[in-house]
Scaffold this motif. Structure first.
Motif, PDB file in Angstrom:
ATOM      1  N   PRO A 147      17.996  -5.986   4.763  1.00 32.24           N
ATOM      2  CA  PRO A 147      16.957  -6.557   3.900  1.00 32.24           C
ATOM      3  C   PRO A 147      15.997  -5.481   3.400  1.00 32.24           C
ATOM      4  O   PRO A 147      15.691  -4.537   4.137  1.00 32.24           O
ATOM      5  N   VAL A 148      15.529  -5.648   2.162  1.00 34.21           N
ATOM      6  CA  VAL A 148      14.688  -4.611   1.551  1.00 34.21           C
ATOM      7  C   VAL A 148      13.402  -4.406   2.344  1.00 34.21           C
ATOM      8  O   VAL A 148      12.952  -3.274   2.544  1.00 34.21           O
ATOM      9  N   TRP A 149      12.815  -5.514   2.847  1.00 34.10           N
ATOM     10  CA  TRP A 149      11.528  -5.341   3.548  1.00 34.10           C
ATOM     11  C   TRP A 149      11.709  -4.572   4.857  1.00 34.10           C
ATOM     12  O   TRP A 149      10.810  -3.847   5.289  1.00 34.10           O
ATOM     13  N   VAL A 150      12.928  -4.688   5.486  1.00 31.18           N
ATOM     14  CA  VAL A 150      13.183  -3.890   6.693  1.00 31.18           C
ATOM     15  C   VAL A 150      13.271  -2.417   6.325  1.00 31.18           C
ATOM     16  O   VAL A 150      12.705  -1.549   7.006  1.00 31.18           O
ATOM     17  N   GLN A 151      13.958  -2.126   5.220  1.00 31.99           N
ATOM     18  CA  GLN A 151      14.036  -0.732   4.763  1.00 31.99           C
ATOM     19  C   GLN A 151      12.647  -0.200   4.431  1.00 31.99           C
ATOM     20  O   GLN A 151      12.328   0.968   4.703  1.00 31.99           O
ATOM     21  N   ALA A 152      11.807  -1.067   3.828  1.00 30.49           N
ATOM     22  CA  ALA A 152      10.437  -0.651   3.509  1.00 30.49           C
ATOM     23  C   ALA A 152       9.648  -0.361   4.782  1.00 30.49           C
ATOM     24  O   ALA A 152       8.863   0.593   4.843  1.00 30.49           O
ATOM     25  N   ALA A 153       9.884  -1.178   5.813  1.00 29.35           N
ATOM     26  CA  ALA A 153       9.202  -0.945   7.091  1.00 29.35           C
ATOM     27  C   ALA A 153       9.630   0.401   7.680  1.00 29.35           C
ATOM     28  O   ALA A 153       8.805   1.151   8.232  1.00 29.35           O
ATOM     29  N   TYR A 154      10.944   0.730   7.553  1.00 32.40           N
ATOM     30  CA  TYR A 154      11.425   2.037   8.039  1.00 32.40           C
ATOM     31  C   TYR A 154      10.762   3.179   7.273  1.00 32.40           C
ATOM     32  O   TYR A 154      10.368   4.194   7.855  1.00 32.40           O
ATOM     33  N   LEU A 155      10.638   3.003   5.944  1.00 34.62           N
ATOM     34  CA  LEU A 155       9.996   4.035   5.121  1.00 34.62           C
ATOM     35  C   LEU A 155       8.546   4.215   5.550  1.00 34.62           C
ATOM     36  O   LEU A 155       8.064   5.350   5.722  1.00 34.62           O
ATOM     37  N   PHE A 156       7.858   3.087   5.760  1.00 34.39           N
ATOM     38  CA  PHE A 156       6.470   3.123   6.229  1.00 34.39           C
ATOM     39  C   PHE A 156       6.377   3.914   7.542  1.00 34.39           C
ATOM     40  O   PHE A 156       5.518   4.787   7.709  1.00 34.39           O
ATOM     41  N   ALA A 157       7.287   3.612   8.487  1.00 30.83           N
ATOM     42  CA  ALA A 157       7.266   4.294   9.783  1.00 30.83           C
ATOM     43  C   ALA A 157       7.537   5.787   9.614  1.00 30.83           C
ATOM     44  O   ALA A 157       6.900   6.617  10.269  1.00 30.83           O
ATOM     45  N   ALA A 158       8.462   6.131   8.716  1.00 28.33           N
ATOM     46  CA  ALA A 158       8.783   7.549   8.502  1.00 28.33           C
ATOM     47  C   ALA A 158       7.561   8.303   7.980  1.00 28.33           C
ATOM     48  O   ALA A 158       7.241   9.399   8.454  1.00 28.33           O
ATOM     49  N   VAL A 159       6.846   7.696   7.024  1.00 25.27           N
ATOM     50  CA  VAL A 159       5.636   8.318   6.476  1.00 25.27           C
ATOM     51  C   VAL A 159       4.585   8.476   7.587  1.00 25.27           C
ATOM     52  O   VAL A 159       3.940   9.521   7.726  1.00 25.27           O
ATOM     53  N   CYS A 160       4.444   7.428   8.423  1.00 24.40           N
ATOM     54  CA  CYS A 160       3.470   7.492   9.521  1.00 24.40           C
ATOM     55  C   CYS A 160       3.822   8.608  10.512  1.00 24.40           C
ATOM     56  O   CYS A 160       2.928   9.280  11.039  1.00 24.40           O
ATOM     57  N   PHE A 161       5.119   8.811  10.782  1.00 27.90           N
ATOM     58  CA  PHE A 161       5.517   9.887  11.698  1.00 27.90           C
ATOM     59  C   PHE A 161       5.118  11.253  11.133  1.00 27.90           C
ATOM     60  O   PHE A 161       4.658  12.138  11.862  1.00 27.90           O
ATOM     61  N   ILE A 162       5.298  11.418   9.809  1.00 30.00           N
ATOM     62  CA  ILE A 162       4.904  12.689   9.183  1.00 30.00           C
ATOM     63  C   ILE A 162       3.394  12.884   9.319  1.00 30.00           C
ATOM     64  O   ILE A 162       2.918  13.954   9.717  1.00 30.00           O
ATOM     65  N   LEU A 163       2.628  11.816   9.022  1.00 31.42           N
ATOM     66  CA  LEU A 163       1.166  11.906   9.141  1.00 31.42           C
ATOM     67  C   LEU A 163       0.759  12.122  10.598  1.00 31.42           C
ATOM     68  O   LEU A 163      -0.236  12.799  10.875  1.00 31.42           O
ATOM     69  N   ALA A 164       1.531  11.560  11.541  1.00 22.96           N
ATOM     70  CA  ALA A 164       1.227  11.750  12.965  1.00 22.96           C
ATOM     71  C   ALA A 164       1.374  13.220  13.342  1.00 22.96           C
ATOM     72  O   ALA A 164       0.515  13.783  14.027  1.00 22.96           O
ATOM     73  N   LEU A 165       2.447  13.845  12.868  1.00 28.76           N
ATOM     74  CA  LEU A 165       2.634  15.278  13.153  1.00 28.76           C
ATOM     75  C   LEU A 165       1.509  16.091  12.530  1.00 28.76           C
ATOM     76  O   LEU A 165       0.990  17.027  13.144  1.00 28.76           O
ATOM     77  N   LYS A 166       1.153  15.736  11.296  1.00 26.12           N
ATOM     78  CA  LYS A 166       0.063  16.427  10.605  1.00 26.12           C
ATOM     79  C   LYS A 166      -1.224  16.292  11.432  1.00 26.12           C
ATOM     80  O   LYS A 166      -1.939  17.267  11.653  1.00 26.12           O
ATOM     81  N   GLY A 167      -1.503  15.074  11.901  1.00 20.57           N
ATOM     82  CA  GLY A 167      -2.700  14.848  12.696  1.00 20.57           C
ATOM     83  C   GLY A 167      -2.676  15.628  13.994  1.00 20.57           C
ATOM     84  O   GLY A 167      -3.681  16.204  14.406  1.00 20.57           O
ATOM     85  N   LEU A 168      -1.503  15.682  14.629  1.00 21.05           N
ATOM     86  CA  LEU A 168      -1.387  16.336  15.931  1.00 21.05           C
ATOM     87  C   LEU A 168      -1.605  17.847  15.846  1.00 21.05           C
ATOM     88  O   LEU A 168      -1.810  18.493  16.869  1.00 21.05           O
ATOM     89  N   SER A 169      -1.542  18.418  14.640  1.00 18.50           N
ATOM     90  CA  SER A 169      -1.690  19.872  14.580  1.00 18.50           C
ATOM     91  C   SER A 169      -3.133  20.306  14.343  1.00 18.50           C
ATOM     92  O   SER A 169      -3.384  21.474  14.136  1.00 18.50           O
ATOM     93  N   SER A 170      -4.078  19.355  14.396  1.00 24.07           N
ATOM     94  CA  SER A 170      -5.485  19.736  14.289  1.00 24.07           C
ATOM     95  C   SER A 170      -6.280  19.016  15.376  1.00 24.07           C
ATOM     96  O   SER A 170      -6.092  17.821  15.594  1.00 24.07           O
TER      97      SER A 170
END
Lengths: 108, 276
Positions: free
Chosen positions: B3-26
């Motif tokens: 389902p598209v909304w599940v794929q969107a949720a995965y995309l959301f999580a992927a973006v959050c993981f990138i931001l999490a790494l960014k946050g963790l480096s400061s």
């Protein structure tokens, strides 16, 4: 576009993002960052859940459930232990506000 | 079709993981970054149940619950000084989970033909490297916890045995890609376990954190390959992020100690000193 190329594109871009996004990390944060990335790969949990949920025989189900338990330990434990580490970092600053003026840090 | 909304949720999580790494480096944003990563993991875990109709929901939820309790209690109870070995242990069980998933998928692929060669190769990679990550992490845990000597453990023939295990793993991985099945998958995971033990034994206690970081990057790569096998984009992105950032982090940690990663791993084998 061929599906394999799409996967390769995502792979290549993710490599660059992964390198770029942490390239300026300060050395004091090396251990929490390692712990945080460790937690993130616990997301294999969704793979384990998928395997267990589509199991067609008892042995496969058992293996899938074992992977689910292990991955959940990785995911949950990883984030909790990282949070504890970071709490340790922030605690001294709160207790002694103003002891290390920002200007002095900038000059050094 | 997912389902598209599940794929969107995965995309959301992927973006959050990138931001999490960014946050963790400061230092200022580290804690928030970590919490963001945890929130993304919750969203993704909820979404997978709607990816397609799954069976065995009750035992799965029970397994998630058991793992959650074990992980949370372990992470809360551990003393500050024992955190590195706990991280090693968490990394190890993650590698083990990836290896098990890969072995199951190789079982599922048995009897398929040339069209699935790349998928089978990725699963073979995950089975071996997941095994390396698990066994290596267990040995690092034993070293840090004082269950075994922190001195480098070297015995005559170790490099030969290690080389043989790696070569055998590569050969069987090639065979597995051509003819996947449960047996070759299990053999691959076992060879990975052997190679993991042999990889970490010669590492001295002071260098162990660098090796944990390296094994962490390994587990990331196994998760990425597992994502390809399962057709899950989020696993590919998250695993690759961890593999790439973990590799860079390993190099930076080694540089911080004035060493190269290769010297850390194999220094003791050359007769040079790696102080424990």
């Amino acid at each position: 576009m061929d599906e394999a190329i799409i996967w390769l594109t995502i792979l290549a871009l993710s490599i660059f993002v992964g390198i770029e996004v942490i390239s300026k990390v300060s050395s004091t944060l090396h251990t929490p960052l390692m712990s945080g990335t460790n937690a993130i790969h616990g997301i294999i949990l969704i793979g384990a859940i998928f395997v267990a949920g589509t199991a067609d025989s008892a042995p496969v189900l058992v293996m899938g459930l074992a992977a689910t338990v292990l991955a959940a330990v990785n995911l949950v434990g990883g984030f909790v232990v990282t949070d504890r580490m970071l709490k340790m970092f922030s605690a001294p600053n709160k207790k002694t506000p103003g002891k290390a003026p920002a200007k002095k840090d900038g000059a050094a | 079709m997912i389902p598209v909304w599940v794929q969107a949720a995965y995309l959301f999580a992927a973006v959050c993981f990138i931001l999490a790494l960014k946050g963790l480096s400061s230092p200022k944003t580290a804690r928030r970054g970590n919490l963001l990563g945890a929130a993304a993991a919750v969203v993704a875990t909820a979404a997978v149940f709607f990816e397609r109709p799954l069976g065995n929901i009750v035992p799965i939820l029970a397994a998630v619950g058991v793992g959650t309790v074990l992980g949370a209690v372990g992470a809360r109870r551990v003393q500050m000084t024992q955190m590195p070995q706990l991280v090693a242990l968490f990394n190890g069980v993650g590698g083990a989970a990836a290896a098990i998933v890969a072995v199951v998928e190789l079982h599922g692929l048995s009897g398929t033909h040339s069209s699935a060669v790349v998928t089978a190769a990725a699963a073979a990679f995950t089975a071996v490297v997941g095994g390396v990550s698990f066994a290596g992490s267990v040995v690092t845990f034993a070293k840090l916890q004082g269950l075994m000597t922190t001195r480098p453990v070297v015995f005559p023939g170790l490099p030969v045995l290690f080389g043989a295990a790696v070569l055998a793993a590569v050969a069987i991985a090639v065979m597995t890609a051509a003819g996947p099945g449960l047996l070759p998958g299990t053999i691959l995971a076992a060879l990975g376990l052997l190679a993991g033990v042999l990889l970490v034994l010669p590492v001295g206690g002071a260098d162990v954190p660098i090796v944990i970081s390296l094994l962490n990057a390994f587990t990331g790569l196994t998760v990425a390959a597992g994502g390809y096998v399962l057709g899950n984009v989020l696993l590919l992105i998250a695993g690759t992020l961890v593999g790439a950032s973990g590799t860079l982090l390993t190099v930076m940690m080694a540089r911080g100690m004035g060493r190269s990663v290769l010297n850390t791993l194999f220094g003791a084998l050359k007769g040079g000193s790696t102080l424990g």
